[in-house]
Design a protein around this motif. Structure first.
Motif, PDB file in Angstrom:
ATOM      1  N   UNK A 109       0.835  -1.210   0.000  1.00  0.00           N
ATOM      2  CA  UNK A 109       0.000   0.000   0.000  1.00  0.00           C
ATOM      3  C   UNK A 109       0.866   1.255   0.000  1.00  0.00           C
ATOM      4  N   UNK A 110       1.962   1.231   0.780  1.00  0.00           N
ATOM      5  CA  UNK A 110       2.824   2.420   0.894  1.00  0.00           C
ATOM      6  C   UNK A 110       3.480   2.758  -0.433  1.00  0.00           C
ATOM      7  N   UNK A 111       4.013   1.735  -1.112  1.00  0.00           N
ATOM      8  CA  UNK A 111       4.694   1.986  -2.394  1.00  0.00           C
ATOM      9  C   UNK A 111       3.706   2.486  -3.432  1.00  0.00           C
ATOM     10  N   UNK A 112       2.480   1.912  -3.439  1.00  0.00           N
ATOM     11  CA  UNK A 112       1.481   2.376  -4.408  1.00  0.00           C
ATOM     12  C   UNK A 112       1.080   3.815  -4.127  1.00  0.00           C
ATOM     13  N   UNK A 113       0.909   4.186  -2.846  1.00  0.00           N
ATOM     14  CA  UNK A 113       0.531   5.560  -2.511  1.00  0.00           C
ATOM     15  C   UNK A 113       1.617   6.535  -2.909  1.00  0.00           C
ATOM     16  N   UNK A 114       2.884   6.181  -2.620  1.00  0.00           N
ATOM     17  CA  UNK A 114       3.973   7.103  -2.951  1.00  0.00           C
ATOM     18  C   UNK A 114       4.122   7.251  -4.458  1.00  0.00           C
ATOM     19  N   UNK A 115       3.980   6.131  -5.205  1.00  0.00           N
ATOM     20  CA  UNK A 115       4.082   6.208  -6.659  1.00  0.00           C
ATOM     21  C   UNK A 115       2.939   7.042  -7.233  1.00  0.00           C
ATOM     22  N   UNK A 116       1.724   6.929  -6.669  1.00  0.00           N
ATOM     23  CA  UNK A 116       0.599   7.728  -7.145  1.00  0.00           C
ATOM     24  C   UNK A 116       0.878   9.209  -6.935  1.00  0.00           C
ATOM     25  N   UNK A 117       1.465   9.577  -5.773  1.00  0.00           N
ATOM     26  CA  UNK A 117       1.790  10.986  -5.517  1.00  0.00           C
ATOM     27  C   UNK A 117       2.786  11.521  -6.535  1.00  0.00           C
ATOM     28  N   UNK A 118       3.890  10.790  -6.737  1.00  0.00           N
ATOM     29  CA  UNK A 118       4.922  11.297  -7.636  1.00  0.00           C
ATOM     30  C   UNK A 118       4.419  11.308  -9.075  1.00  0.00           C
TER      31      UNK A 118
END
Lengths: 91, 159, 84
Positions: free
Chosen positions: B144-153
């Motif tokens: 979940x964390x990696x997907x959220x960070x990738x969505x932000x960037x």
């Protein structure tokens, strides 16, 4: 009605017929056909593994290799997600 | 992902300890009550995901160290396989329950039939529950964390 | 008919209704909440079928983590579904 819709209706009807027949042929709830394995595990779990929860005893003791495969699947999923999204970030 | 409104953040802060303690309780009592490593890990990981959705991925990434996450996940996987291999050393086979009836840690055998449960039972099952629980908590939270960070960037790149 | 048999009839109907609502909604965030409600009802059905392990896993993964991932994906895109 176009040809595509007719084909969709036919496929949906076949799948629905299969589902309904499977539901009609189900044996009654809680009465398995072959009950030898169930009876063995229910009778001997507490003496052999010392755990009161039979499901955990099956998952981690009797069928430990399944849990090993599940852990491998989870590890592969995490590795795949990190690989895909790291590349998206760099581009 | 940016953080949400103050109401959401306050409620998430209040609800996080209860969800986390319930998940750890399900892991620790896996050999006595319904649930186990995977189920308790999923509950605890959803508590972490709630914090992530409420506070945003930047804030969450500032608070934790990624190195530690990878260490914990590896620790869970290696611990699980190591306990299974100890069964090969002390017992007869891979995944052998060598601690049952040994009067050591978790070695008591409970009385047959239903009755009051004793937490000092189960052999290697509680240890395996801890290992798998650690692995599942960190694994699902990292997804979940990696997907959220990738969505932000990704969204910032598009602007 | 006992109360449990009545529940066995009502809860699957509610599951199907929640799925249909999730398909029909135009607001994607509301559709995700409908999917989460469907998942929670499915976990209730597992519980009254005497499978509490599966119910806990379904409630944790289906109703919480999947919803979180969907919300993250929706906040990275647009919230309302446009005309196709």
């Amino acid at each position: 009605m176009s040809t595509r819709n007719i084909a969709a209706v036919i496929v949906f009807s076949i799948v629905a017929v299969f589902f309904i027949f499977t539901a009609l042929l189900m044996h009654p709830f809680g009465v398995p056909d072959e009950s030898d394995m169930d009876d063995y595990i229910i009778d001997n779990t507490q003496e052999e593994t010392g755990a009161n929860n039979g499901v955990t005893a099956v998952v981690f003791d009797y069928r430990g290799f399944d849990t090993l495969g599940e852990a491998t699947v989870l590890f592969t999923a995490v590795a795949g997600v990190i690989m895909i999204f790291r590349r998206l970030k760099n581009d | 992902m940016t953080k949400m409104s103050k109401i959401v953040r306050t409620i998430a802060s209040i609800a996080f300890p209860f969800a986390m303690i319930y998940g750890l309780y399900v892991i620790a009592h896996g050999h006595l009550t319904p649930g186990g490593g995977f189920q308790g890990g999923a509950i605890a990981a959803s508590a972490c995901a709630m914090i992530l959705v409420a506070f945003g991925s930047k804030w969450t990434l500032d608070k934790i160290k990624e190195k530690r996450l990878s260490v914990f996940e590896s620790l869970g996987g290696i611990g699980f396989i190591a306990i299974a291999l100890l069964g090969l050393v002390f017992g007869a086979a891979f995944f052998n329950n060598f601690l049952t009836g040994s009067n050591f840690l978790f070695g008591t055998i409970p009385a047959t039939g239903s009755g009051l449960a004793d937490i000092n039972t189960g052999g290697v099952l509680p240890l395996m529950n801890f290992a798998v629980g650690l692995k599942v908590i960190v694994g699902l939270f990292v997804i979940v964390l990696v997907m959220a960070y990738a969505a932000t960037s990704f969204k910032e790149d598009k602007k | 008919m006992t109360f449990l048999e009545l529940l066995h009839i009502i809860i699957p109907i509610l599951i199907v209704a929640a799925s249909v609502v999730a398909v029909l909604l135009k607001d994607l965030l509301a559709a995700v909440i409908a999917v989460a409600a469907m998942s929670l009802l499915l976990s209730l059905e597992f519980f009254i079928l005497q499978a509490p392990d599966v119910a806990i896993a379904q409630a944790g993964v289906g109703a919480c983590l999947t919803t979180a991932i969907f919300i993250i994906a929706i906040r990275a895109t647009k919230r309302m579904e446009g005309e196709v």
